[in-house]
Scaffold this active site. Structure first.
Site, PDB file in Angstrom:
ATOM      1  CD  GLU A  36     -14.201 109.429 -62.243  1.00  0.00           C
ATOM      2  OE1 GLU A  36     -14.369 108.761 -61.219  1.00  0.00           O
ATOM      3  OE2 GLU A  36     -14.538 110.628 -62.357  1.00  0.00           O
ATOM      4  NE  ARG A  44     -14.541 113.952 -60.742  1.00  0.00           N
ATOM      5  CZ  ARG A  44     -13.860 113.414 -59.752  1.00  0.00           C
ATOM      6  NH1 ARG A  44     -12.952 112.504 -59.979  1.00  0.00           N
ATOM      7  NH2 ARG A  44     -14.090 113.764 -58.513  1.00  0.00           N
ATOM      8  CB  SER A  73      -9.127 110.150 -87.511  1.00  0.00           C
ATOM      9  OG  SER A  73      -8.166 111.154 -87.732  1.00  0.00           O
TER      10      SER A  73
END
Length: 147
Positions: A91, A88, A114
């Site tokens: 995703e 997820r 960074s």
């Protein structure tokens, strides 16, 4: 020298057997839960004093503390992870990554966030419609250099 994989296995086994949380380990050694967990999982290193403090809490020996101090090789499998939670997060980046990039460039210019000069917090927000996961990433902006 113990490798990071064996180090992590020993840390996880000790953590489970002692019934201790990452939050309590981190608090005891004076570090953030995110960084402490990352080091224990082999993706960051600890200073000597923090490594030995973590091992003392978990009842682990010197080879584990020494392995915690070794600079890690930060690499991961190129395949999409099968673990539902990690998937997820992939995703989220897949759906919102370009949006985040556009908004960061619009606000800061051409550069990157960074992951070295970086902090992250994971919090729980109670909500009557279902508890919420709040992930806050805070990274220094590094502009690209033109020459």
């Amino acid at each position: 020298m113990m490798n990071k994989e064996l180090m992590t296995a020993k840390i996880l086994e000790a953590k489970v057997s002692k019934g201790i949380t990452w939050e309590s380990i981190a608090e005891t050694i004076g570090m953030s839960p995110v960084f402490t967990t990352s080091a224990a999982l082999g993706m960051n290193s600890l200073t000597e004093d923090k490594a030995f403090a973590l091992c003392e809490i978990l009842g682990l020996d010197k080879p584990v503390a020494e392995a915690l101090q070794v600079c890690p090789k930060k690499a991961w499998d190129g395949a999409v992870p099968q673990d539902p939670l990690i998937y997820r997060l992939y995703e989220v980046v897949g759906v919102y990554g370009d949006t985040m990039k556009e908004l960061i460039h619009e606000k800061f210019g051409d550069g990157i966030m960074s992951a070295i000069d970086f902090t992250m917090d994971v919090e729980k927000e109670e909500n009557p419609k279902g508890d919420r996961v709040v992930v806050t990433m805070n990274g220094k902006f590094l502009p690209y250099k033109a020459w």
